[in-house]
Scaffold this active site. Structure first.
Site, PDB file in Angstrom:
ATOM      1  N   THR A 137      -5.156  -9.600   8.037  1.00  0.00           N
ATOM      2  CA  THR A 137      -5.681 -10.064   6.761  1.00  0.00           C
ATOM      3  C   THR A 137      -7.044 -10.737   6.891  1.00  0.00           C
ATOM      4  OG1 THR A 137      -3.414 -10.312   6.006  1.00  0.00           O
ATOM      5  CG2 THR A 137      -5.085 -11.508   4.773  1.00  0.00           C
ATOM      6  N   GLY A 197      -1.248 -13.950  10.594  1.00  0.00           N
ATOM      7  CA  GLY A 197      -1.956 -15.119  10.083  1.00  0.00           C
ATOM      8  C   GLY A 197      -3.097 -15.626  10.929  1.00  0.00           C
ATOM      9  N   ILE A 222       0.853  -1.178   0.000  1.00  0.00           N
ATOM     10  CA  ILE A 222       0.000   0.000   0.000  1.00  0.00           C
ATOM     11  C   ILE A 222       0.901   1.245   0.000  1.00  0.00           C
ATOM     12  CG2 ILE A 222      -1.818   1.240   1.259  1.00  0.00           C
ATOM     13  CD1 ILE A 222      -2.614  -1.605   0.216  1.00  0.00           C
ATOM     14  N   THR A 272       4.542  -7.474   8.379  1.00  0.00           N
ATOM     15  CA  THR A 272       4.639  -8.367   7.219  1.00  0.00           C
ATOM     16  C   THR A 272       6.106  -8.694   6.887  1.00  0.00           C
ATOM     17  OG1 THR A 272       4.588  -6.440   5.800  1.00  0.00           O
ATOM     18  CG2 THR A 272       2.495  -7.530   6.205  1.00  0.00           C
ATOM     19  N   CYS A 331       7.428  -1.117   8.505  1.00  0.00           N
ATOM     20  CA  CYS A 331       6.789  -1.280   7.215  1.00  0.00           C
ATOM     21  C   CYS A 331       7.850  -1.395   6.137  1.00  0.00           C
ATOM     22  CB  CYS A 331       5.882  -0.115   6.895  1.00  0.00           C
ATOM     23  SG  CYS A 331       5.238  -0.210   5.228  1.00  0.00           S
TER      24      CYS A 331
HETATM   25  C1  LIG Z   1      -3.088  -4.239   3.485  1.00  0.00           C
HETATM   26  C2  LIG Z   1      -2.251  -4.146   4.719  1.00  0.00           C
HETATM   27  C3  LIG Z   1      -1.873  -2.912   5.227  1.00  0.00           C
HETATM   28  C4  LIG Z   1      -1.068  -2.813   6.366  1.00  0.00           C
HETATM   29  N1  LIG Z   1      -0.734  -1.579   6.864  1.00  0.00           N
HETATM   30  C5  LIG Z   1       0.000  -1.487   8.009  1.00  0.00           C
HETATM   31  C6  LIG Z   1       0.315  -0.233   8.589  1.00  0.00           C
HETATM   32  O1  LIG Z   1      -0.101   0.815   8.112  1.00  0.00           O
HETATM   33  N2  LIG Z   1       1.081  -0.191   9.716  1.00  0.00           N
HETATM   34  C7  LIG Z   1       1.545  -1.352  10.301  1.00  0.00           C
HETATM   35  O2  LIG Z   1       2.245  -1.291  11.308  1.00  0.00           O
HETATM   36  N3  LIG Z   1       1.240  -2.562   9.787  1.00  0.00           N
HETATM   37  C8  LIG Z   1       0.486  -2.660   8.658  1.00  0.00           C
HETATM   38  N4  LIG Z   1       0.161  -3.896   8.161  1.00  0.00           N
HETATM   39  C9  LIG Z   1       0.622  -5.112   8.855  1.00  0.00           C
HETATM   40  C10 LIG Z   1      -0.466  -5.694   9.743  1.00  0.00           C
HETATM   41  O3  LIG Z   1      -0.838  -4.797  10.736  1.00  0.00           O
HETATM   42  C11 LIG Z   1       0.012  -7.026  10.394  1.00  0.00           C
HETATM   43  O4  LIG Z   1       1.147  -6.748  11.182  1.00  0.00           O
HETATM   44  C12 LIG Z   1       0.387  -8.067   9.359  1.00  0.00           C
HETATM   45  O5  LIG Z   1      -0.476  -8.025   8.261  1.00  0.00           O
HETATM   46  C13 LIG Z   1       0.388  -9.496   9.921  1.00  0.00           C
HETATM   47  O6  LIG Z   1      -0.873  -9.873  10.382  1.00  0.00           O
HETATM   48  P1  LIG Z   1      -1.936 -10.721   9.475  1.00  0.00           P
HETATM   49  O7  LIG Z   1      -1.204 -11.882   8.914  1.00  0.00           O
HETATM   50  O8  LIG Z   1      -3.023 -11.091  10.435  1.00  0.00           O
HETATM   51  O9  LIG Z   1      -2.425  -9.789   8.414  1.00  0.00           O
HETATM   52  C14 LIG Z   1      -0.644  -4.003   7.011  1.00  0.00           C
HETATM   53  C15 LIG Z   1      -1.032  -5.251   6.500  1.00  0.00           C
HETATM   54  C16 LIG Z   1      -1.825  -5.346   5.379  1.00  0.00           C
HETATM   55  C17 LIG Z   1      -2.206  -6.706   4.876  1.00  0.00           C
END
Ligand SMILES: Cc1cc2nc3c(=O)[nH]c(=O)nc-3n(C[C@H](O)[C@H](O)[C@H](O)COP(=O)(O)O)c2cc1C
Ligand SMILES: Cc1cc2nc3c(=O)[nH]c(=O)nc-3n(C[C@H](O)[C@H](O)[C@H](O)COP(=O)(O)OP(=O)(O)OC[C@H]3O[C@@H](n4cnc5c(N)ncnc54)[C@H](O)[C@@H]3O)c2cc1C
Ligand SMILES: Cc1cc2nc3c(=O)[nH]c(=O)nc-3n(C[C@H](O)[C@H](O)[C@H](O)COP(=O)(O)OP(=O)(O)OC[C@H]3O[C@@H](n4cnc5c(N)ncnc54)[C@H](O)[C@@H]3O)c2cc1C
Ligand SMILES: Cc1cc2nc3c(=O)[nH]c(=O)nc-3n(C[C@H](O)[C@H](O)[C@H](O)COP(=O)(O)O)c2cc1C
Ligand code: FES
Ligand code: FES
Lengths: 248, 310, 310, 248
Positions: free
Chosen positions: B266, B244, B71, B193, B130
């Protein structure tokens, strides 16, 4: 209003070897969709593929909502294998619909853009001058029923295998007195050409855009498009935009 | 009735389930699907000093059991966040945690300062991790010295609880966790991520316009569980686990290895009510297992003794 | 006919598809399913100076689109490998690459020496990256100084081509790649598995008897592609790419980002003929795309220009 | 010989709410399986779940191979949803079968261990003294047809809801003159008890073991068990072992 719901698959049939229509009943009490809106649809019962896929309203008929989709990758492939009776999750209807045409209008569909345009002309049948283009006759779907829906219809194929040989623009150029509002859905290049064509003629033009989507509700910011008013989400602020607002 | 309430650096959460930054917008976007009062906390999209437009599209791509995103931290900027987004969130009785970042230490500090003074912000989440910014920037999360500097600088101006969100793209997550604690973090959250890439083999181009992106979703869960476990072994401050989580079962893995709270990322895209489903699944699990209080589940992992023969 | 043959540090491979160490036994186990003469190279299970028994069971666990393993490098030892396993492999007209490791620099060197003198070994793959050994050991792959020392020591005794297999559990894969090259590696291979963990929430124990394991399979592919791409940007020596390859399409991503060869790991378990399927899929792809020679596909990635707005 | 093959699903039916039997035709020219051997079977058409699952030969009948499986997790859940006519991949038959009984024998099944033991008594029917134990009657399957297969059969359940109340050992202890070879398949604890029981009586005892498996062919070394001759692979050197060889 409950736009996240489960529905039973009432139909899932191919209309040609790479295109299918999936059908389900809308949930009672849920807002009925408007042409131009779309659903995020679950494509597998497991966690791979993970994300839902955006599909436009193709038709609302027989108490069912029908979505037409082209099988292009892993997700749509899985979708095409879901059996009748299976329950899937949907989010929708989502997005801003096409504005209601005031009188006759020009509807332009390119490729699978016909899904969304079909939803429009079905609702405002007999007011539509339809221009529907594809690479070849194999990729045109249901030309007869689509002809019946619209007031007049003009087909074009790149190879001339059906309708005029050429693009929708070539087809548009052959018809006189097209001075109505334009509604278009199709690939980026086609939309650019259509916007140009309309602009030259001073016609209002609404286009439905596509971007890769994850959430469908404006939260993930994956589907943005630049407009005169800054970045907008295609899923929430669109998918239908006034062409004059878009900065491409 | 079981107790789901946990305390994270002085903030009492109704339950230990938060949203992960960037996956829940500014809360409003999901308010139709989720009663925001039911959440443990709302963590909003990363905020910077000035508005950011982020990266060109495509910004996301689906991968096996996961997704890449780039993003590029698009956001409305701290000023508009406070004036336009925060008032909506203040209506709810749920702590709001604001994820923020900067392109320089000065920007980090200035943004932190503005958020620290904003009414309705319960805690700040410092995003050093990030991976989507131009070269050099991502060093904040992977270079120990840079990370220390930014935490210390931000800590100086922040009186509210400060959470540091760690990058998984490191050799030694324990070290980064300890450094965060030593530099003054009140809690740490992980994982962000993992940097990844997918190629369109016909075009011979990366599928994402930004070339690389961050991997999230079930695919990374085993890595996230391992890192959260490692972090929990070395810090005294609370750890917020994520990566996850799709179901309550997934979340429970994180609690068992020691997470005091979890965040759902996600999964929100797949199921807008994922947070609520995790909360109710958690409650059922505790009831079935005869556990009265979520706090007595946290950190109860029993390791296998290492019996390697040679 | 298209050319699939590539050259890796002086060894000519019929095609660029190898087996990944530890997923193809000593070759014999899969000889019923795969004509070993058809492979680019056979990379055998990691060998140590003395036989090793590895870890207790369960040693594997399935995760979303992947698996964790903690075999613990069970192997017959270099002596028995040379006397009992190598003769079988010598029957084939396919290069044999021997993956090896040690618990100390001395053991690394002694094993390397024995393999260097063995007839029928085409190249050595130095495994500094298996994450399944007791604490401290895994530092060989994540600590630059230790890694340099072991590569330099091994290089001194090895006259055959030396491939260094890198760990993905690092902050900066570029740096580890360059160090490998500078210390004398003739090629590098990556990625090994990523350390992960899964929890049995009923028993509140790790599912693996070793507590943690290495994650492999499609789940890690985007991470592997990114790391191989990063490595290819900074080294002159050939890069062998692996991580989650199931199909020819997956393999092609690795070639496009610059891998000179690829290795198939977990996919062998799912499809014992995965290597052959990748080879034929690769051939079809080249024909369809009008590419005469696999070498003209390698490293042809076109990046998107970064057009981030701010 | 081609032990990696595709087969069409000819049957996939539940025999009780958590147990099903899946059936397919063996490939022409492929080695027919022996009791005690197993297949690695694909459980999903996609890449999640990824690995094949090991299932024992339950029955060879009507030109089909039948595998009985208990639905215990993600993989077997997916397997139970595969429709008839679907083509799946299999690897097998794999592993060392039970040695051919010389004369009458004692067959002991615990829980889903009955799958493998059923394959054995079906082949050497009327020579088997079967002892089949489970937690309760709901977990016992096809008791009637199994009775017919064996010369004598003794059932036991932990809760006494069918047969004797107690374990298979309790059942064994009630029968006199059991001096034949023992064949057993079941959970670890039961096998330990059975081995002990047989050892005390000086009876030869073959047991079929289970370990988590990835490859099924001895390549990944995930399924090892300690024997007097060092570590062995359950998939390749087993799953059937002489109990005296195992070091537990
Ligand atoms: C589309 C998207 C946007 C994200 N934007 C941010 C963000 O602005 N700041 C941040 O610290 N993490 C951001 N993340 C990371 C998530 O907060 C999280 O740490 C990461 O996706 C792992 O968790 P999940 O597997 O449950 O998605 C983003 C993740 C996704 C998928
Ligand atoms: C608002 C909207 C409405 C749409 N309506 C229709 C319709 O009615 N009929 C139809 O056939 N198609 C429609 N599309 C395109 C359709 O969503 C994609 O073809 C589909 O998602 C491809 O999924 P896949 O997994 O088969 O393809 P893959 O290429 O394997 O998909 C990989 C990833 O890319 C995304 N993706 C790929 N192509 C597109 C695309 N064109 N737009 C958005 N995301 C994409 C997928 O969602 C997925 O996350 C619409 C797209 C949008 C944004
Ligand atoms: C040689 C052999 C023969 C078998 N025969 C039968 C049979 O005929 N009928 C039957 O019902 N079961 C049998 N099993 C057990 C069966 O393989 C497992 O129940 C099944 O793999 C569980 O898969 P799952 O995904 O549903 O469970 P999950 O618990 O979700 O599986 C997760 C992972 O663990 C592995 N796993 C879980 N339990 C076992 C187990 N007991 N043994 C091996 N791997 C396991 C799975 O293969 C998978 O990789 C046999 C096992 C072996 C080793
Ligand atoms: C069961 C198993 C055993 C492995 N053993 C070794 C080994 O002995 N030496 C080594 O360098 N890598 C070993 N690996 C790592 C693989 O060679 C490969 O680097 C990794 O699995 C990523 O590729 P994949 O996703 O295609 O499996 C092993 C992997 C698995 C799954
Ligand atoms: S798809 Fe998430 S913002 Fe549009
Ligand atoms: S399952 Fe791979 S060695 Fe037995």
């Amino acid at each position: 209003m409950d736009r996240y719901f489960k529905a039973e698959i009432k139909g899932n049939y191919k209309v040609n070897p790479t295109t299918a229509v999936i059908s389900f009943s809308p949930k009672e009490g849920v807002q009925l969709p408007q042409p131009g809106q779309f659903y995020m649809i679950q494509v597998s019962k497991g966690i791979d593929p993970l994300l839902k896929r955006p599909l436009s309203i193709f038709s609302i008929k027989d108490q069912c909502i029908h979505l037409l989709y082209k099988i292009v990758g892993r997700g749509t492939e899985c979708l095409s294998k879901l059996p009748l009776g299976e329950t899937i999750e949907l989010i929708g209807p989502l997005g801003i619909p096409y504005p209601t045409p005031n009188g006759e209008f020009i509807a332009i569909a390119g490729g699978t853009g016909v899904a969304s345009i079909h939803g429009l002309i079905e609702r405002f049948s007999q007011k539509a001058y339809l221009f529907y283009g594809a690479r070849s006759v194999e990729e045109l779907i249901m030309t007869d029923s689509i002809k019946n829906l619209s007031y007049q219809s003009f087909f074009s194929t790149d190879d001339g295998s059906y309708g005029i040989k050429g693009t929708v623009i070539d087809a548009l150029d052959r018809v006189d007195n097209l001075t109505m509002d334009v509604y278009a859905c199709g690939p980026h290049l086609m939309l650019s050409a259509v916007i140009n064509w309309a602009r030259q003629r001073g016609l209002r033009c609404y286009v439905s855009l596509e971007e890769y989507m994850a959430c469908g509700v404006g939260a993930c910011l994956s589907c943005v498009v630049r407009t005169n008013d800054g970045l907008k989400s295609v899923c929430k602020d669109g998918p239908v935009f006034n062409s004059e607002d878009i900065v491409w | 009735m079981v107790n789901l309430s946990v305390n994270i650096c002085g903030i009492t959460l109704k339950n230990p389930v938060m949203t992960a930054s960037g996956t829940f917008g500014y809360g409003e976007e999901y308010s139709e699907f989720v009663d925001l009062n039911k959440l443990g906390a709302i963590v909003v999209k990363g905020i910077s000093l000035k508005p950011k437009e982020g990266n060109p599209t495509p910004r996301i791509y689906e991968t096996p059991c996961g997704m890449l995103n780039a993003i590029g931290l698009q956001n409305v900027g701290v000023e508009e966040f406070i004036s336009k987004k925060l008032p909506f969130l203040r209506q709810y009785d749920t702590p709001v945690i604001v994820n923020f970042f900067g392109d320089s230490i000065e920007e980090f500090v200035e943004t932190a300062n503005a958020l620290n003074n904003a009414d309705g912000v319960s805690a700040l989440e410092l995003n050093v991790s990030c991976p989507n910014k131009a070269a050099g920037w991502s060093n904040f999360g992977t270079d120990e010295v840079l990370m220390s500097k930014v935490i210390i600088a931000v800590r100086r101006v922040v009186t509210k609880p400060l959470i540091v969100k760690l990058s998984p793209n490191v050799s030694d997550i324990k070290r980064m966790s300890v450094i965060s604690q030593e530099c003054g973090a009140d809690a740490i959250s992980l994982i962000n991520t993992i940097t990844g890439m997918s190629i369109d083999i016909k075009k011979r181009r990366p599928v994402l316009a930004n070339n690389t992106g961050g991997l999230s979703g079930p695919a990374i869960k085993p890595i996230a569980v391992r890192m959260v476990w490692e972090a929990c072994q070395v810090v005294r401050i609370p750890v917020i686990g994520m990566g996850g989580i799709m179901t309550a079962q997934d979340a429970i893995e994180f609690f068992i290895v020691g997470a005091r709270a979890v965040a759902i990322g996600t999964a929100n895209f797949v199921n807008p009510r994922a947070t609520l489903d995790v909360i109710s699944g958690l409650e059922s699990f505790l009831i079935n297992e005869g556990i009265q209080d979520i706090n007595s589940l946290i950190g109860t992992l029993k390791l296998h003794e290492r019996t390697t023969c040679n």
